[in-house]
Write a protein that holds these residues in place. Structure first.
Motif, mmCIF file in Angstrom:
data_model
loop_
_atom_site.group_PDB
_atom_site.id
_atom_site.type_symbol
_atom_site.label_atom_id
_atom_site.label_comp_id
_atom_site.label_asym_id
_atom_site.label_seq_id
_atom_site.Cartn_x
_atom_site.Cartn_y
_atom_site.Cartn_z
ATOM 1 N N LYS A 157 -7.416 1.403 7.259
ATOM 2 C CA LYS A 157 -8.089 0.274 7.896
ATOM 3 C C LYS A 157 -7.684 0.213 9.368
ATOM 4 O O LYS A 157 -6.541 0.495 9.716
ATOM 5 N N PHE A 158 -8.612 -0.153 10.220
ATOM 6 C CA PHE A 158 -8.371 -0.237 11.650
ATOM 7 C C PHE A 158 -8.363 -1.697 12.086
ATOM 8 O O PHE A 158 -9.201 -2.481 11.642
ATOM 9 N N THR A 185 1.472 -1.369 14.616
ATOM 10 C CA THR A 185 2.372 -1.638 13.495
ATOM 11 C C THR A 185 1.608 -2.150 12.289
ATOM 12 O O THR A 185 1.858 -1.727 11.158
ATOM 13 N N GLN A 186 0.661 -3.047 12.506
ATOM 14 C CA GLN A 186 -0.125 -3.598 11.404
ATOM 15 C C GLN A 186 -0.872 -2.483 10.663
ATOM 16 O O GLN A 186 -0.870 -2.436 9.432
ATOM 17 N N THR A 202 1.039 2.343 4.813
ATOM 18 C CA THR A 202 2.162 2.865 4.029
ATOM 19 C C THR A 202 2.599 1.939 2.899
ATOM 20 O O THR A 202 3.071 2.407 1.872
ATOM 21 N N ARG A 203 2.463 0.630 3.088
ATOM 22 C CA ARG A 203 2.962 -0.318 2.090
ATOM 23 C C ARG A 203 1.875 -1.116 1.396
ATOM 24 O O ARG A 203 2.144 -1.801 0.415
ATOM 25 N N GLY A 204 0.655 -1.091 1.933
ATOM 26 C CA GLY A 204 -0.434 -1.806 1.297
ATOM 27 C C GLY A 204 -0.654 -3.212 1.800
ATOM 28 O O GLY A 204 -1.686 -3.804 1.553
ATOM 29 N N ASN A 205 0.297 -3.768 2.519
ATOM 30 C CA ASN A 205 0.130 -5.098 3.110
ATOM 31 C C ASN A 205 0.998 -5.195 4.356
ATOM 32 O O ASN A 205 1.992 -4.510 4.480
ATOM 33 N N ALA A 206 0.574 -6.030 5.272
ATOM 34 C CA ALA A 206 1.311 -6.171 6.532
ATOM 35 C C ALA A 206 1.199 -7.598 7.040
ATOM 36 O O ALA A 206 0.243 -8.309 6.722
#
Length: 90
Positions: A2-3, A17-18, A24-28
């Protein structure tokens, strides 16, 4: 992947970073929460999310993308993958 566009003029570090953390983690965290956490002196985790403070001098500042990504635990993962891709032992 996702951008995300940067939400303030100096938040390229937060957008980068977002994108990386979400990949990498699925949520930010949102960019404004990152700004609140890393550059705002306020104790309010949503300080930079408020319309009257987000674009102000206390929040709309450049920051160190490596430091932020390291804090979220994604920088080390990418360095390790890079080393593996080059055939180095991690």
């Amino acid at each position: 992947m996702k951008f995300y566009h940067q939400q303030q003029t100096n938040w390229c570090w937060a957008a980068t970073t977002q994108i990386t953390v979400e990949h990498t983690r699925g949520n930010a965290d949102s960019q404004c929460r990152m700004a609140s956490r890393f550059i705002s002196n306020a104790n309010d985790p949503n300080y930079c999310c408020k319309p009257n403070t987000a674009s102000g001098a206390a929040c709309n500042q450049p920051w160190y993308v490596g430091q932020v990504m390291e804090n979220y635990g994604v920088l080390e993962k990418y360095w390790n993958q890079h080393r593996l891709d080059q055939g180095r032992i991690v």
